[in-house]
Motif scaffolding. Structure first.
Motif, mmCIF file in Angstrom:
data_model
loop_
_atom_site.group_PDB
_atom_site.id
_atom_site.type_symbol
_atom_site.label_atom_id
_atom_site.label_comp_id
_atom_site.label_asym_id
_atom_site.label_seq_id
_atom_site.Cartn_x
_atom_site.Cartn_y
_atom_site.Cartn_z
ATOM 1 N N MET A 5 0.815 -1.190 0.000
ATOM 2 C CA MET A 5 0.000 0.000 0.000
ATOM 3 C C MET A 5 0.863 1.259 0.000
ATOM 4 S SD MET A 5 -3.070 0.950 -0.036
ATOM 5 C CE MET A 5 -4.121 2.276 0.314
ATOM 6 N N LYS A 6 1.944 1.264 0.799
ATOM 7 C CA LYS A 6 2.846 2.417 0.826
ATOM 8 C C LYS A 6 3.511 2.623 -0.528
ATOM 9 C CE LYS A 6 4.080 2.632 5.680
ATOM 10 N NZ LYS A 6 5.174 2.644 6.639
ATOM 11 N N LEU A 7 3.837 1.555 -1.204
ATOM 12 C CA LEU A 7 4.462 1.645 -2.528
ATOM 13 C C LEU A 7 3.500 2.315 -3.515
ATOM 14 C CD1 LEU A 7 6.858 0.955 -4.325
ATOM 15 C CD2 LEU A 7 5.781 -1.246 -4.778
ATOM 16 N N PHE A 8 2.242 1.985 -3.449
ATOM 17 C CA PHE A 8 1.232 2.579 -4.313
ATOM 18 C C PHE A 8 1.101 4.085 -4.057
ATOM 19 C CE2 PHE A 8 -3.267 3.526 -5.331
ATOM 20 C CZ PHE A 8 -3.210 3.260 -6.697
ATOM 21 N N VAL A 9 1.119 4.504 -2.828
ATOM 22 C CA VAL A 9 1.025 5.930 -2.475
ATOM 23 C C VAL A 9 2.249 6.674 -2.993
ATOM 24 C CG1 VAL A 9 0.985 7.566 -0.548
ATOM 25 C CG2 VAL A 9 -0.444 5.508 -0.469
ATOM 26 N N TRP A 10 3.437 6.101 -2.826
ATOM 27 C CA TRP A 10 4.657 6.734 -3.327
ATOM 28 C C TRP A 10 4.640 6.831 -4.852
ATOM 29 C CZ3 TRP A 10 7.873 9.761 -1.006
ATOM 30 C CH2 TRP A 10 8.049 9.671 0.354
ATOM 31 N N LEU A 11 4.145 5.815 -5.506
ATOM 32 C CA LEU A 11 4.064 5.821 -6.965
ATOM 33 C C LEU A 11 3.139 6.935 -7.453
ATOM 34 C CD1 LEU A 11 4.957 4.382 -9.537
ATOM 35 C CD2 LEU A 11 2.954 2.930 -9.325
ATOM 36 N N ILE A 12 1.984 7.104 -6.821
ATOM 37 C CA ILE A 12 1.058 8.184 -7.176
ATOM 38 C C ILE A 12 1.697 9.543 -6.913
ATOM 39 C CG2 ILE A 12 -1.132 9.279 -6.552
ATOM 40 C CD1 ILE A 12 -2.278 6.493 -6.162
ATOM 41 N N PHE A 13 2.399 9.664 -5.802
ATOM 42 C CA PHE A 13 3.082 10.920 -5.465
ATOM 43 C C PHE A 13 4.119 11.289 -6.532
ATOM 44 C CE2 PHE A 13 6.634 13.122 -3.354
ATOM 45 C CZ PHE A 13 5.971 14.285 -2.979
ATOM 46 N N ILE A 14 4.908 10.326 -6.957
ATOM 47 C CA ILE A 14 5.946 10.582 -7.969
ATOM 48 C C ILE A 14 5.306 10.975 -9.297
ATOM 49 C CG2 ILE A 14 7.744 9.467 -9.346
ATOM 50 C CD1 ILE A 14 8.494 7.895 -6.794
ATOM 51 N N VAL A 15 4.230 10.310 -9.673
ATOM 52 C CA VAL A 15 3.547 10.658 -10.924
ATOM 53 C C VAL A 15 3.011 12.088 -10.854
ATOM 54 C CG1 VAL A 15 1.516 10.141 -12.340
ATOM 55 C CG2 VAL A 15 2.996 8.284 -11.555
ATOM 56 N N LEU A 16 2.432 12.470 -9.742
ATOM 57 C CA LEU A 16 1.921 13.835 -9.593
ATOM 58 C C LEU A 16 3.031 14.873 -9.653
ATOM 59 C CD1 LEU A 16 -0.815 13.333 -6.846
ATOM 60 C CD2 LEU A 16 -1.143 13.758 -9.282
ATOM 61 N N VAL A 17 4.163 14.586 -9.061
ATOM 62 C CA VAL A 17 5.306 15.510 -9.102
ATOM 63 C C VAL A 17 5.802 15.665 -10.537
ATOM 64 C CG1 VAL A 17 7.717 15.805 -8.408
ATOM 65 C CG2 VAL A 17 6.003 15.151 -6.713
ATOM 66 N N VAL A 18 5.919 14.568 -11.267
ATOM 67 C CA VAL A 18 6.375 14.633 -12.658
ATOM 68 C C VAL A 18 5.387 15.433 -13.506
ATOM 69 C CG1 VAL A 18 6.787 13.244 -14.726
ATOM 70 C CG2 VAL A 18 7.744 12.523 -12.537
ATOM 71 N N LEU A 19 4.096 15.225 -13.322
ATOM 72 C CA LEU A 19 3.094 15.985 -14.071
ATOM 73 C C LEU A 19 3.148 17.471 -13.737
ATOM 74 C CD1 LEU A 19 0.023 13.575 -13.939
ATOM 75 C CD2 LEU A 19 1.487 14.084 -15.895
ATOM 76 N N ALA A 20 3.371 17.805 -12.487
ATOM 77 C CA ALA A 20 3.475 19.213 -12.086
ATOM 78 C C ALA A 20 4.693 19.872 -12.716
ATOM 79 C CB ALA A 20 3.532 19.313 -10.563
ATOM 80 N N ILE A 21 5.794 19.154 -12.762
ATOM 81 C CA ILE A 21 7.011 19.704 -13.376
ATOM 82 C C ILE A 21 6.795 19.927 -14.870
ATOM 83 C CG2 ILE A 21 9.406 19.161 -13.973
ATOM 84 C CD1 ILE A 21 9.624 17.812 -11.209
ATOM 85 N N ARG A 22 6.165 18.985 -15.545
ATOM 86 C CA ARG A 22 5.893 19.144 -16.979
ATOM 87 C C ARG A 22 4.969 20.322 -17.239
ATOM 88 N NH1 ARG A 22 4.977 13.259 -19.782
ATOM 89 N NH2 ARG A 22 7.142 12.593 -19.668
ATOM 90 N N LYS A 23 3.974 20.495 -16.387
ATOM 91 C CA LYS A 23 3.039 21.606 -16.566
ATOM 92 C C LYS A 23 3.729 22.948 -16.379
ATOM 93 C CE LYS A 23 -1.499 23.226 -15.184
ATOM 94 N NZ LYS A 23 -2.655 23.012 -14.326
ATOM 95 N N LYS A 24 4.647 23.036 -15.431
ATOM 96 C CA LYS A 24 5.411 24.270 -15.203
ATOM 97 C C LYS A 24 6.347 24.559 -16.363
ATOM 98 C CE LYS A 24 5.076 26.024 -10.908
ATOM 99 N NZ LYS A 24 4.823 27.383 -10.620
ATOM 100 N N ALA A 25 6.970 23.548 -16.921
ATOM 101 C CA ALA A 25 7.958 23.727 -17.980
ATOM 102 C C ALA A 25 7.312 24.010 -19.328
ATOM 103 C CB ALA A 25 8.847 22.491 -18.084
ATOM 104 N N LYS A 26 6.074 23.659 -19.527
ATOM 105 C CA LYS A 26 5.421 23.819 -20.816
ATOM 106 C C LYS A 26 5.328 25.271 -21.282
ATOM 107 C CE LYS A 26 1.983 21.225 -23.215
ATOM 108 N NZ LYS A 26 0.795 20.402 -23.093
ATOM 109 N N PRO A 27 4.960 26.258 -20.470
ATOM 110 C CA PRO A 27 4.874 27.635 -20.962
ATOM 111 C C PRO A 27 6.221 28.231 -21.383
ATOM 112 C CG PRO A 27 3.673 27.401 -18.907
ATOM 113 C CD PRO A 27 4.432 26.132 -19.143
ATOM 114 N N LEU A 28 7.320 27.657 -20.978
ATOM 115 C CA LEU A 28 8.626 28.202 -21.331
ATOM 116 C C LEU A 28 8.964 28.002 -22.792
ATOM 117 C CD1 LEU A 28 10.699 27.087 -18.211
ATOM 118 C CD2 LEU A 28 9.658 29.307 -18.663
#
Length: 76
Positions: free
Chosen positions: A1-24
């Motif tokens: 269960m902890k592995l699943f939560v960490w996996l979701i967290f990492i995916v959200l962080v990667v998506l946030a970084i991509r969204k920030k970098a896109k307007p550049l």
């Protein structure tokens, strides 16, 4: 269960970084072309004193003559 939560967290962080970098960066060539079309050609005029060319919007007009600066206009 902890592995699943960490996996979701990492995916959200990667998506946030991509969204920030896109307007550049422009995503399509149309956006790049639109930025380049903003500059409009302007008429050039020659100073009656020193004969240099400058944009008409930056020229000093005195009567029928055009000057590059107020100092050159005062000389005539």
């Amino acid at each position: 269960m902890k592995l699943f939560v960490w996996l979701i967290f990492i995916v959200l962080v990667v998506l946030a970084i991509r969204k920030k970098a896109k307007p550049l960066t422009a995503s399509t060539p149309d956006e790049v072309r639109t930025g380049q079309q903003e500059s409009v050609a302007e008429n050039m005029v020659s100073c009656a004193h020193c004969h240099i060319y400058l944009p008409a919007s930056e020229a000093v007009h005195r009567g029928a003559d055009v000057y590059c600066s107020a100092a050159h206009a005062d000389l005539h």
